[in-house]
Design a protein around this motif. Structure first.
Motif, short mmCIF file in Angstrom:
data_model
loop_
_atom_site.label_atom_id
_atom_site.label_comp_id
_atom_site.label_asym_id
_atom_site.label_seq_id
_atom_site.Cartn_x
_atom_site.Cartn_y
_atom_site.Cartn_z
N LYS A 181 0.67 3.80 -13.86
CA LYS A 181 0.90 2.47 -13.28
C LYS A 181 -0.41 1.69 -13.20
O LYS A 181 -1.42 2.22 -12.74
N PHE A 182 -0.38 0.42 -13.65
CA PHE A 182 -1.52 -0.47 -13.45
C PHE A 182 -1.63 -0.83 -11.98
O PHE A 182 -0.63 -1.18 -11.33
N ILE A 183 -2.86 -0.82 -11.46
CA ILE A 183 -3.13 -1.15 -10.07
C ILE A 183 -4.26 -2.18 -10.04
O ILE A 183 -5.27 -2.02 -10.74
N ILE A 184 -4.10 -3.23 -9.22
CA ILE A 184 -5.10 -4.29 -9.20
C ILE A 184 -5.75 -4.48 -7.83
O ILE A 184 -6.62 -5.34 -7.68
N HIS A 185 -5.34 -3.67 -6.84
CA HIS A 185 -5.87 -3.87 -5.48
C HIS A 185 -5.81 -2.55 -4.72
O HIS A 185 -4.88 -1.75 -4.91
N PRO A 186 -6.79 -2.31 -3.82
CA PRO A 186 -6.78 -1.07 -3.03
C PRO A 186 -5.49 -0.85 -2.24
O PRO A 186 -5.04 0.28 -2.09
N TRP A 187 -4.91 -1.93 -1.72
CA TRP A 187 -3.64 -1.80 -0.98
C TRP A 187 -2.57 -1.17 -1.85
O TRP A 187 -1.81 -0.31 -1.40
N GLN A 188 -2.50 -1.59 -3.10
CA GLN A 188 -1.50 -1.05 -4.02
C GLN A 188 -1.74 0.44 -4.26
O GLN A 188 -0.78 1.22 -4.32
N ASN A 227 -17.33 -8.53 -13.03
CA ASN A 227 -18.28 -9.15 -12.11
C ASN A 227 -18.24 -8.53 -10.71
O ASN A 227 -18.91 -9.01 -9.79
N LYS A 228 -17.44 -7.46 -10.56
CA LYS A 228 -17.36 -6.74 -9.28
C LYS A 228 -17.75 -5.27 -9.47
O LYS A 228 -17.32 -4.40 -8.71
N ILE A 229 -18.57 -5.01 -10.48
CA ILE A 229 -18.95 -3.62 -10.76
C ILE A 229 -19.65 -2.99 -9.57
O ILE A 229 -19.62 -1.77 -9.39
N ASN A 230 -20.26 -3.82 -8.73
CA ASN A 230 -20.92 -3.28 -7.55
C ASN A 230 -19.95 -2.60 -6.59
O ASN A 230 -20.34 -1.84 -5.70
N ASN A 231 -18.65 -2.86 -6.78
CA ASN A 231 -17.62 -2.21 -5.94
C ASN A 231 -17.14 -0.88 -6.52
O ASN A 231 -16.24 -0.25 -5.95
N LEU A 232 -17.72 -0.46 -7.62
CA LEU A 232 -17.23 0.72 -8.33
C LEU A 232 -17.20 1.97 -7.45
O LEU A 232 -16.19 2.68 -7.41
N GLU A 233 -18.27 2.25 -6.76
CA GLU A 233 -18.32 3.46 -5.94
C GLU A 233 -17.29 3.41 -4.81
O GLU A 233 -16.68 4.42 -4.46
N LYS A 234 -17.11 2.23 -4.25
CA LYS A 234 -16.11 2.07 -3.18
C LYS A 234 -14.71 2.37 -3.71
O LYS A 234 -13.91 3.05 -3.04
N ILE A 235 -14.41 1.89 -4.90
CA ILE A 235 -13.10 2.13 -5.51
C ILE A 235 -12.94 3.60 -5.87
O ILE A 235 -11.87 4.20 -5.69
N LYS A 236 -13.98 4.20 -6.39
CA LYS A 236 -13.93 5.62 -6.76
C LYS A 236 -13.60 6.49 -5.55
O LYS A 236 -12.93 7.52 -5.69
N ASN A 237 -14.05 6.08 -4.38
CA ASN A 237 -13.76 6.84 -3.16
C ASN A 237 -12.28 6.82 -2.80
O ASN A 237 -11.81 7.64 -2.01
N LEU A 238 -11.52 5.89 -3.41
CA LEU A 238 -10.07 5.82 -3.19
C LEU A 238 -9.32 6.76 -4.14
O LEU A 238 -8.11 6.90 -4.05
N ASN A 239 -10.06 7.38 -5.05
CA ASN A 239 -9.53 8.38 -5.98
C ASN A 239 -8.44 7.88 -6.93
O ASN A 239 -7.39 8.54 -7.09
N PRO A 240 -8.67 6.76 -7.59
CA PRO A 240 -7.74 6.41 -8.68
C PRO A 240 -7.95 7.39 -9.83
O PRO A 240 -9.06 7.88 -10.05
N GLU A 241 -6.88 7.68 -10.56
CA GLU A 241 -7.01 8.64 -11.67
C GLU A 241 -7.80 8.06 -12.84
O GLU A 241 -8.50 8.78 -13.54
N ASN A 242 -7.68 6.75 -13.04
CA ASN A 242 -8.38 6.08 -14.14
C ASN A 242 -8.88 4.72 -13.66
O ASN A 242 -8.25 4.08 -12.81
#
Length: 267
Positions: free
Chosen positions: A198-205, A10-25
């Motif tokens: 590692k599983f990550i659930i938040h940008p801070w992590q 339900n937060k798919i609209n944040n996808l591009e923002k998260i992608k900019n943080l460069n998670p590997e997966n």
């Protein structure tokens, strides 16, 4: 250490923002984040995403398995399976997946499936790309408190089973969103055990994870010295035991040296 970042469906609209943080997966989570009545709504949103096949999806496993069937229908190949009760249960779920290219993450959340993990991987290792411990559900079943000490055994057992069958293992999700020392210690503990995901659930992590230096300057210099000697003698096949800084270095140390240098390159 590579990350698997959970984004609620339900937060798919944040996808591009998260992608900019460069998670590997990235894992789009349809299990914990949405109501059952919302599954089809967010599935329809998901299939509209550009390059959606690049993302893993965690689908709820229940009596209907509606979302799993929907993902199979669109030939989605990256699926995370939670709430698997046993080898027999996994076998039944896998029968719904008619796709030899499927790449699964299976979540270990109970004692029975942990005990039967080796049997599962032996048969299905071609399709299981990652295994992971759902540590909070695991200790909940035991009635135990969630501490690193209490999950030491399942964390190690799962990692060893994964290594046995050349399957990757993902370390636990942390609920820590403020204490960088606690989070960093958990990450380092997993790394020292042999985890590289590692599983990550938040940008801070994610920011914290990317800031961790896993090997110090002394270890990096040691690795450089070992590889320099390997190159000098013409490769590892010509390498004999030598003494470096009052330490005997043998062939098994070469792999470790390469691992240190590879990790250092990413920083």
């Amino acid at each position: 250490m590579n990350s698997f970042f959970f984004i609620p469906a339900n937060k798919i609209n944040n996808l591009e923002k998260i992608k900019n943080l460069n998670p590997e997966n990235i894992i789009i989570d349809f299990e914990d984040s949405i109501k059952k009545s919302q599954q089809l709504k967010y599935f329809e949103e998901f299939i509209q995403i550009k390059n959606n096949k690049d993302y893993y999806v965690r689908v709820p496993i229940d009596k209907e398995n509606l979302l799993l069937k929907k993902m199979v229908e669109i030939n989605h190949e990256k699926i995370m399976l939670p709430k698997i009760e046993s080898y027999k249960h996994f076998k039944n779920i896998f029968s719904l997946i008619d796709n030899k290219k499927i790449k699964l993450i299976i979540l270990i959340e109970n004692v029975t499936f942990l005990a039967e993990l080796e049997k599962t991987l032996k048969k299905y290792k071609k399709n299981v790309e990652f295994v992971a411990l759902g540590s909070h559900d695991f200790v909940k079943e035991l009635g135990a408190k969630h501490t690193l000490q209490n999950i030491e055994y399942p964390r190690q057992k799962m990692l060893y089973a994964a290594q046995m069958f050349s399957v990757n293992a993902i370390d636990i999700a942390s609920m820590e969103l403020n204490d960088n020392t606690a989070f960093n210690n958990e990450v380092q503990d997993g790394f020292d055990k042999g985890y590289r995901y590692k599983f990550i659930i938040h940008p801070w992590q994610l920011t914290q994870l990317k800031s961790i230096v896993f090997y110090n300057e002394e270890e990096v210099n040691w690795a450089k010295t070992v590889i320099k000697e390997v190159n000098r003698v013409g490769g590892k096949e010509e390498f004999n035991a030598i003494k470096i800084n009052n330490q005997i270095i043998e062939k098994p140390h070469i792999k470790k040296a390469y691992q240190i240098l590879k990790a250092n390159e990413t920083k």
